[in-house]
Enzyme design. Structure first.
Site, PDB file in Angstrom:
ATOM      1  N   CYS A 178       0.668  -1.257   0.021  1.00  0.00           N
ATOM      2  CA  CYS A 178      -0.021  -0.091  -0.023  1.00  0.00           C
ATOM      3  C   CYS A 178       0.777   1.425   0.031  1.00  0.00           C
ATOM      4  CB  CYS A 178      -1.013   0.071   1.259  1.00  0.00           C
ATOM      5  SG  CYS A 178      -2.275   1.173   1.039  1.00  0.00           S
ATOM      6  N   HIS A 210      -3.543  -5.284   0.036  1.00  0.00           N
ATOM      7  CA  HIS A 210      -3.055  -5.548   1.381  1.00  0.00           C
ATOM      8  C   HIS A 210      -3.274  -7.273   1.307  1.00  0.00           C
ATOM      9  CE1 HIS A 210      -2.802  -2.076   3.787  1.00  0.00           C
ATOM     10  NE2 HIS A 210      -3.760  -1.531   2.628  1.00  0.00           N
ATOM     11  N   GLU A 224      -2.018  -9.203   3.248  1.00  0.00           N
ATOM     12  CA  GLU A 224      -2.153  -9.862   4.653  1.00  0.00           C
ATOM     13  C   GLU A 224      -3.502 -10.190   5.106  1.00  0.00           C
ATOM     14  OE1 GLU A 224      -2.047  -5.333   5.445  1.00  0.00           O
ATOM     15  OE2 GLU A 224      -1.354  -6.653   3.815  1.00  0.00           O
TER      16      GLU A 224
END
Length: 551
Positions: free
Chosen positions: A388, A515, A517
């Site tokens: 990001c 993202h 994650e």
């Protein structure tokens, strides 16, 4: 009793046990704060903001549920006081309660119960089938003013259903005081009294403690808290949180819950793979050190999903993970004047690590430190991964130092920059902050079949990942970057929004606008995190036999 005891992990671990019996599980998190969602809160307030497929910005506990139980939740699975008030007030304005005085009881409490009832039936495991059990976690602590309406709603909820269809668990703390080392049950006794005074009698106690509970402590708790001794769970500290479901299993919690709810599970407990992972994590020997360059490093919960994703990747690569947290502003030149020691310590951590990760963030603080770090990783060929803001900073650094654009910046940080490398997205709102970003699952199309990302994802055409950003790389400047080997290998469906970059001639210099994650799972690590860990532990070439770095 107190916050931060691990209600989320307790709820998730129960979910793991029940799922391992073949039951379909869903989860709801209730946050009694007045914010409509977690999107506008600082990570220092509440830890990271977790983003869902549908763009919901929610409490980090929903991340725990998704990772542990392997489900995909919606924004409605996070109930806040703000959302409930908003829904009731909207109905009042429409005239749904015409003639009535709208009150906390029954209107607000009914709205809470109806919401739970509706959301609990949403299929979340990809099978399209209704869940068997819904685990509801009520945030905050017993006796808070703000959680009052929710406790009252849950008290009433017990009577909407048969007694054996609802079961309540109270997570409490059993502290040890002073030199004597005696385990104290009074805090739990008092909090159970408060709960029972509002009409909720816990069926189970989940007691957090440093050391395992003594038998006498358990018996005392059972006696004074009105539960059978088999319903007193002891959750003492463990070496890693993957052990929590195993600790519960050893105490027969799954059997006790099934008895309480009068359910017959489809099959016996099947938790071998989970156990193998928990034990293997403790036995890993070879270390890989990742420096995380962040601006909220004072609270590691700010980067919870990043931390978990690194763990998932490390265990897949058979490496013991060591994370070094580096405050981005400590890497900046002004820090030399303020505190030379901090500056030197920070840079030593960056130089000593095996790989560098620059996670997302908002605002200008620390971006120059992150940029300096990108430059270091680019020039020294150290494995680097940006997420990001991390990707935006990598672009800014490359524009300044390779493309010769002096003063290049993001319009978020310097609105008057002569070279706006990162710009505000046209669909963003300049007046409202809540829920106005580019949020949720979006498709990224891979531009090169043999690029590193495509090989790591083992996908040829596209990937779906979750986003949370207001600014993007300026599409007008892309050709200048690509001429110098700074390749945008992932773009959105229009081809104008940049999603993934790779630097040619570098062993691993990758960054993405999304993202990854948020979708990493134990046993199924996120591809780009795995790439970073493999590159940092010098295993990438072996893993990617088909990929040759273009020198």
């Amino acid at each position: 009793v107190v916050s931060g005891l691990g209600k989320g992990v307790t709820a998730s671990s129960m979910g793991v046990l029940l799922k391992s019996l073949g039951l379909r599980i869903t989860s709801i998190k209730v946050d009694p704060y007045l914010n409509v969602d977690a999107g506008t809160m600082s990570p220092y307030e509440h830890g990271e903001v977790f983003v869902l497929d549908d763009g919901g910005e929610v409490d980090l506990d929903l991340g725990n549920y998704e990772r542990f139980i392997g489900i995909t939740l919606t924004k409605d699975h996070n109930i806040t006081t703000g959302k409930i008030f908003q829904a009731v007030i909207e109905k009042e304005r429409e005239g749904a309660f015409l003639g009535k005085t709208v009150q906390v009881v029954p209107h607000l409490t009914d709205a809470i119960q109806d919401w739970i009832e509706r959301v609990a039936h949403i299929p979340v495991d990809g099978s399209g089938q209704t869940p068997d059990v819904c685990i509801i976690e009520l945030g905050g602590t017993v006796g808070d003013i703000e959680s009052g309406p929710f406790l009252e709603a849950l008290r009433q909820f017990q009577f909407r259903h048969k007694a054996h269809d609802v079961c309540s668990v109270h997570v409490s703390l059993v502290p040890v005081l002073g030199v004597v080392g005696e385990q104290k049950t009074k805090p739990t006794q008092h909090s159970v009294q408060v709960l029972r005074s509002v009409g909720i009698s816990p069926n189970f106690l989940a007691c957090r403690s440093k050391e395992p509970l003594e038998e006498s402590t358990k018996e005392k708790l059972a006696l004074f808290c009105h539960v059978p001794p088999t319903h007193v769970m002891n959750l003492s500290d463990v070496s890693n949180i993957w052990h929590v479901p195993l600790v519960m299993r050893d105490q027969g919690v799954h059997k006790a819950i099934c008895e309480q709810l009068q359910i017959t599970p489809p099959h016996a407990l099947d938790i071998e793979r989970w156990e193998e992972r928990a034990l293997r994590w403790d036995s890993l020997q070879d270390t890989v050190t990742i420096a995380v360059i962040g601006k909220y490093t004072g609270l590691t919960d700010s980067y919870l999903s990043v931390m978990k994703s690194l763990q998932h990747a490390a265990i897949a690569a058979n490496r013991k993970l060591k994370i070094t947290w580096v405050e981005a502003s400590d890497l900046e030149e002004p820090m030399k004047e303020t505190s030379l020691q901090k500056y030197q310590t920070a840079w030593k951590a960056v130089e000593d690590c095996d790989g560098i990760l620059v996670p997302g963030g908002f605002g200008g603080r620390g971006t120059e430190g992150k940029a300096a770090c990108c430059k270091y990783a680019r020039e020294t060929k150290k494995p680097f991964f940006g997420i990001c803001l991390g990707m935006q900073v990598a672009c800014i650094e490359f524009a300044r130092n390779v493309l010769g654009m002096e003063g290049a910046n993001s319009t978020e940080i310097d609105p008057a920059t002569p070279h706006p490398v990162v710009v505000f997205m046209p669909e963003g709102s300049t007046t409202h902050m809540g829920g106005t970003m580019r949020l949720g699952s979006r498709r990224t199309f891979l531009q090169e079949a043999q690029c590193l990302s495509a090989l790591l994802y083992q996908k040829m055409e596209y990937i779906d990942e979750r986003h949370r950003h207001r600014y993007e790389v300026n599409p007008e400047m892309i050709h200048l970057f690509e001429e110098k080997g700074f390749k945008f290998v992932g773009k959105d469906e229009t081809g104008r929004r940049m999603e993934i970059i790779e630097l040619k001639g570098h062993p691993f210099y990758v960054a993405c606008q999304f993202h990854p994650e948020y979708k990493s799972r134990p046993g199924k690590p996120s591809a780009l995190f795995l790439g970073l860990i493999l590159a940092a532990s010098k295993q990438l070439h072996h893993y990617m036999s088909g990929y040759e770095s273009e020198a």
